[in-house]
Design a protein around this motif. Structure first.
Motif, mmCIF file in Angstrom:
data_model
loop_
_atom_site.group_PDB
_atom_site.id
_atom_site.type_symbol
_atom_site.label_atom_id
_atom_site.label_comp_id
_atom_site.label_asym_id
_atom_site.label_seq_id
_atom_site.Cartn_x
_atom_site.Cartn_y
_atom_site.Cartn_z
ATOM 1 N N GLN A 101 0.816 -1.205 0.000
ATOM 2 C CA GLN A 101 0.000 0.000 0.000
ATOM 3 C C GLN A 101 0.860 1.269 0.000
ATOM 4 N N TRP A 102 2.084 1.135 0.425
ATOM 5 C CA TRP A 102 3.026 2.258 0.368
ATOM 6 C C TRP A 102 3.762 2.275 -0.976
ATOM 7 N N ALA A 103 4.235 1.106 -1.390
ATOM 8 C CA ALA A 103 5.051 1.027 -2.608
ATOM 9 C C ALA A 103 4.260 1.397 -3.858
ATOM 10 N N GLN A 104 2.927 1.246 -3.809
ATOM 11 C CA GLN A 104 2.141 1.588 -4.995
ATOM 12 C C GLN A 104 2.304 3.055 -5.366
ATOM 13 N N TRP A 105 2.599 3.896 -4.349
ATOM 14 C CA TRP A 105 2.748 5.319 -4.641
ATOM 15 C C TRP A 105 4.041 5.606 -5.386
ATOM 16 N N LEU A 106 5.065 4.832 -5.162
ATOM 17 C CA LEU A 106 6.279 4.982 -5.972
ATOM 18 C C LEU A 106 5.960 4.680 -7.428
ATOM 19 N N ASP A 107 5.189 3.624 -7.669
ATOM 20 C CA ASP A 107 4.789 3.289 -9.041
ATOM 21 C C ASP A 107 3.916 4.394 -9.642
ATOM 22 N N GLU A 108 3.009 4.942 -8.817
ATOM 23 C CA GLU A 108 2.141 6.022 -9.307
ATOM 24 C C GLU A 108 2.973 7.240 -9.731
ATOM 25 N N TYR A 109 3.975 7.580 -8.923
ATOM 26 C CA TYR A 109 4.788 8.764 -9.230
ATOM 27 C C TYR A 109 5.642 8.540 -10.477
ATOM 28 N N ILE A 110 6.150 7.353 -10.640
ATOM 29 C CA ILE A 110 6.934 7.063 -11.847
ATOM 30 C C ILE A 110 6.050 7.192 -13.084
ATOM 31 N N ALA A 111 4.824 6.657 -13.005
ATOM 32 C CA ALA A 111 3.909 6.724 -14.145
ATOM 33 C C ALA A 111 3.498 8.165 -14.445
ATOM 34 N N SER A 112 3.182 8.936 -13.396
ATOM 35 C CA SER A 112 2.762 10.321 -13.636
ATOM 36 C C SER A 112 3.916 11.157 -14.178
ATOM 37 N N ALA A 113 5.136 10.895 -13.695
ATOM 38 C CA ALA A 113 6.291 11.630 -14.201
ATOM 39 C C ALA A 113 6.483 11.385 -15.695
ATOM 40 N N ARG A 114 6.314 10.132 -16.117
ATOM 41 C CA ARG A 114 6.482 9.815 -17.538
ATOM 42 C C ARG A 114 5.407 10.513 -18.374
#
Length: 581
Positions: free
Chosen positions: A454-467
Motif C-alpha cells: 500500500q506504500w510502494a504503490q505510490w512509488l509506481d504512481e509517481y513514476i507513471a505520472s512523471a512519464r
C-alpha cells in the motif's frame, strides 16, 4: 580672514547616489528565472503606467470629484500577486508617490506573512540610520511581528514630526494594515490626525496608493449588511467603507490628496458584479498578470518596460517545465493522463490513509534527489550560522488536509491522522497537538512493514505520472527515482519520525502559521533548521487567502459546499499555482 581647510582623500569619494527602490526589490527576486523576473517587471510597469499614473495629479479634470481612482489586477491562485504588489510599490515610490498602503488580508497570519515579505524584499537591508531615513514604516517590526497584543492606536501610530520630515523630503510612508474594521478605523484616525495636515502643508499634490490583497475577501459591498442590519456579518461587511475612509473620510481630506486603489484577486467575479455604489468597485482599469508556460507571447527580457508589447495570459518560459505555472490548465487538461487529481472515495478513512502514505513517499523521493539531511536528522542537527541551517537540510515538504469548514473539525482531522498512525486515543492526540510537537509515532513503521504494497504503490504512481508529464511537456532528461528499498529506508529513518501534524486556523490553540526559517539559540549561538521541514497542515478557510505552504506536494480535500461559488472553490485550489519543481 576665514581659514580654509583642504580635504585630502586617498580615494576620491564617489558622489552618493540613492539606489532605486526597484533596484533593491529586483535584487531580492533571486528565486525566479530571468524571464520570470522580466515578467514581474513588465507587469509591474504596465500596472503603474496604465493604471496608477494613467491620470495626472496635476490635471484634476482626469480624476473623479473625490480625487480617487479604482482598478483591479487579476492573477491566478499562487501566481505571484504579492510579488506584483511589491513590484508596483517599488516603482510607485521611485515615481514619487508619497503614501503606500498595503492591505494584507483579514487574518493575523496573512498580515504578518505579508509584512515579513515586505521587510525582506521591498524594504530590504539592515535596520540602519540610512534605512530609517529613507521611509517611514508603519507599524514598526517590533509591533507587527510581536507575540504581544498592542493597542491599535500604538500599532498605527504615525509620529507627526517624522511624517512632515519624510513627506517634505519626498520619502514615502509605507503602511501594512490588517483588513479588519477596527484596524482600518485606527489607521484612518491616525491618517487624519497625523498625516493629512502634513499633506495640506506640502505645497504640492500628494498621491496615495492603496493595494488590497485578496480583494474578494471582505472588500465586497453588501447593501443589506452595509448598514449593520445583519447581526452576524454587519461588521465584516463594513470593510469596504472603512477602506475608502482611508482617503475619503466623512470629515474630509486635503484637497491636494489624490488616491489610487487597486484590488488584487484571483476571483474577480464578485468585484466586477457588485453594486456600483461600492466605493471600491473597479471603475478605471483592469489588468491581468501573466503566468509562465510553454505558449503565449514572449516577454521582452531586454526591455520589460515596453508598454505596447503584445500581452497574453501566459508567456513561454525557456527554463522549462520546472518553472511553469501549474494551474488548472495543467492539472485538469494537459496533465490529465498523469492523474494528478484523484477523486475521493466513499471511505474518508481510506482516503486519509492513502493521502498520508502518498505524501510520505513523495517526501522520500524528494529527499533522495536533494542529497541533503532529512527532516528527522535536520531537526537534531546544530549549525554554526543561518546559511548552513538552510543549505545542509532538504527543502520544506508540506501536505494540506482540509476536512471541513468548522474549526473543531480541523482538530478532529488532525487527531484522525494521529490515530491512524498509532496514537492510542483522542485525548492523547489532542494533548500532542496542543504542545505543537505532534509528530508521527514510531508505530506507523509497523503499518509500513505490515502492508508495504500500500506504500510502494505510490512509488509506481509517481513514476507513471512523471512519464506522462515528460511526454506532454517534452521533458529531457527523464526524472530519476530511487528503488523501493531506498524509499523504505528513508521513510523509516527520516520521513515518519520527522513529520509533524499541525492545525492552522483562527483558534488560539492552533499553530499561528508555518515556520520555514531557521532559528538561533541565543544561549549557545547555534542555529537549528526550520521547524516545518515535513509537516501535515490541517486547516480550513485560512488557507484560501494566500497563506503559503512551501513544498506542498499533497492535498486532501474532503470538505463539500452546498453553494460552490468562486470563493468557496478557492480552498480546493491551493495546490494550483506552483512556480518550481
Amino acid at each position: 580672514m576665514p581659514s580654509r581647510v583642504e580635504h585630502v582623500y586617498f580615494r576620491h569619494p564617489a558622489s552618493p547616489q540613492a539606489e532605486s527602490w526597484w533596484a533593491r526589490y529586483k535584487a531580492q527576486l533571486t528565486g525566479l528565472t530571468e524571464t520570470a523576473r522580466a515578467s514581474v517587471e513588465a507587469d509591474s510597469r504596465f500596472i503603474l503606467q496604465r493604471g496608477v499614473l494613467a491620470a495626472d495629479t496635476a490635471k484634476p479634470e482626469q480624476w473623479s470629484f473625490r480625487r480617487s481612482r479604482t482598478g483591479l489586477v487579476m492573477g491566478s491562485v499562487q501566481s505571484g500577486k504579492t510579488a506584483s504588489m511589491l513590484g508596483v510599490s517599488a516603482l510607485a515610490i521611485d515615481h514619487g508617490l508619497d503614501i503606500i498602503v498595503v492591505l494584507a488580508g483579514t487574518r493575523v497570519s496573512l498580515w504578518q506573512q505579508t509584512y515579513e515579505r515586505l521587510l525582506l524584499q521591498l524594504d530590504s537591508g539592515e535596520e540602519s540610520a540610512q534605512k530609517i531615513k529613507r521611509r517611514l514604516l508603519c507599524p514598526s517590526s517590533g509591533i507587527a511581528l510581536s507575540e504581544q497584543t498592542h493597542p491599535l492606536t500604538t500599532t498605527y501610530r504615525l509620529p507627526p514630526a517624522q511624517v512632515r520630515q519624510r513627506l517634505g523630503q519626498g520619502r514615502p510612508l509605507i503602511i501594512v494594515a490588517m483588513k479588519q474594521t477596527d484596524h482600518l478605523h485606527a489607521l484612518a484616525a491616525s491618517l487624519r490626525a497625523n498625516v493629512f495636515g502634513a499633506v495640506q502643508e506640502l505645497g504640492r499634490n500628494a498621491h496615495m496608493l492603496v493595494l488590497d490583497d485578496e480583494a474578494d475577501d471582505g472588500s465586497i459591498l453588501d447593501a443589506v449588511v452595509e448598514s449593520s442590519q445583519d447581526p452576524i456579518y454587519g461588521k465584516l461587511k463594513q470593510i469596504p467603507r472603512a477602506i475608502a475612509n482611508l482617503w475619503d473620510p466623512p470629515q474630509g481630506s486635503p484637497d491636494n490628496l489624490f488616491s489610487t486603489y487597486i484590488a488584487y484577486t484571483a476571483t474577480p467575479q464578485a468585484n466586477l458584479l457588485q453594486e456600483d455604489h461600492n466605493p471600491l468597485t473597479p471603475r478605471d482599469f483592469m489588468i491581468a498578470l501573466r503566468t509562465p508556460l510553454d505558449v503565449g507571447h514572449p516577454v521582452d527580457v531586454s526591455d520589460p518596460g515596453k508598454l505596447n508589447a503584445p500581452r497574453s495570459s501566459t508567456y513561454p518560459e525557456p527554463a522549462g517545465v520546472c518553472s511553469y505555472y501549474t494551474g488548472g490548465e495543467v492539472f485538469y487538461r494537459r496533465s490529465k493522463p498523469a492523474g494528478l487529481c484523484v477523486p475521493t472515495t466513499n471511505s474518508a478513512q481510506q482516503d486519509l490513509a492513502d493521502a498520508v502514505r502518498a505524501f510520505l513517499v513523495a517526501g522520500a523521493i524528494r529527499l533522495y534527489r536533494s542529497g541533503k539531511l532529512g527532516p528527522a536528522s535536520g531537526l537534531r542537527a546544530q549549525f554554526e550560522n543561518e546559511a548552513e541551517a538552510r543549505a545542509y537540510v532538504a527543502p520544506p515538504h508540506s501536505m494540506l488536509y482540509h476536512p471541513s469548514a468548522a474549526i473543531e473539525g480541523h482538530f478532529r482531522g488532525a487527531e484522525d491522522i494521529l490515530l491512524w498512525a498509532g496514537i492510542p486515543d483522542r485525548a492523547t492526540a489532542r494533548n500532542l497537538l496542543n504542545t505543537g510537537e505532534a509528530r508521527l509515532p514510531d508505530t506507523l513503521v509497523n503499518d509500513l512493514r505490515a502492508e508495504p504494497d500500500q506504500w510502494a504503490q505510490w512509488l509506481d504512481e509517481y513514476i507513471a505520472s512523471a512519464r506522462a508529464i515528460e511526454d506532454e511537456f517534452s521533458v529531457l532528461p527523464p526524472k530519476t527515482f530511487p528503488d523501493w528499498q531506498t524509499v523504505e529506508t528513508l521513510l523509516i529513518d527520516e520521513l515518519i519520525p520527522g513529520t509533524r501534524v499541525a492545525v492552522v486556523n483562527s483558534d488560539p490553540n492552533a499553530d499561528d502559521r508555518p515556520a520555514y526559517a531557521p532559528s538561533q539559540d541565543t544561549s549557545t549561538g547555534k542555529w537549528s533548521a526550520a521547524r516545518d521541514l515535513s509537516t501535515i497542515f490541517v486547516s480550513g478557510n485560512v488557507m484560501a487567502r494566500g497563506l503559503t505552504l512551501e513544498g506542498m506536494t499533497t492535498a486532501l480535500f474532503q470538505r463539500s459546499s452546498a453553494n460552490p461559488l468562486a470563493d468557496t472553490q478557492l480552498p480546493m485550489e491551493r495546490w494550483f499555482g506552483e512556480r518550481g519543481s
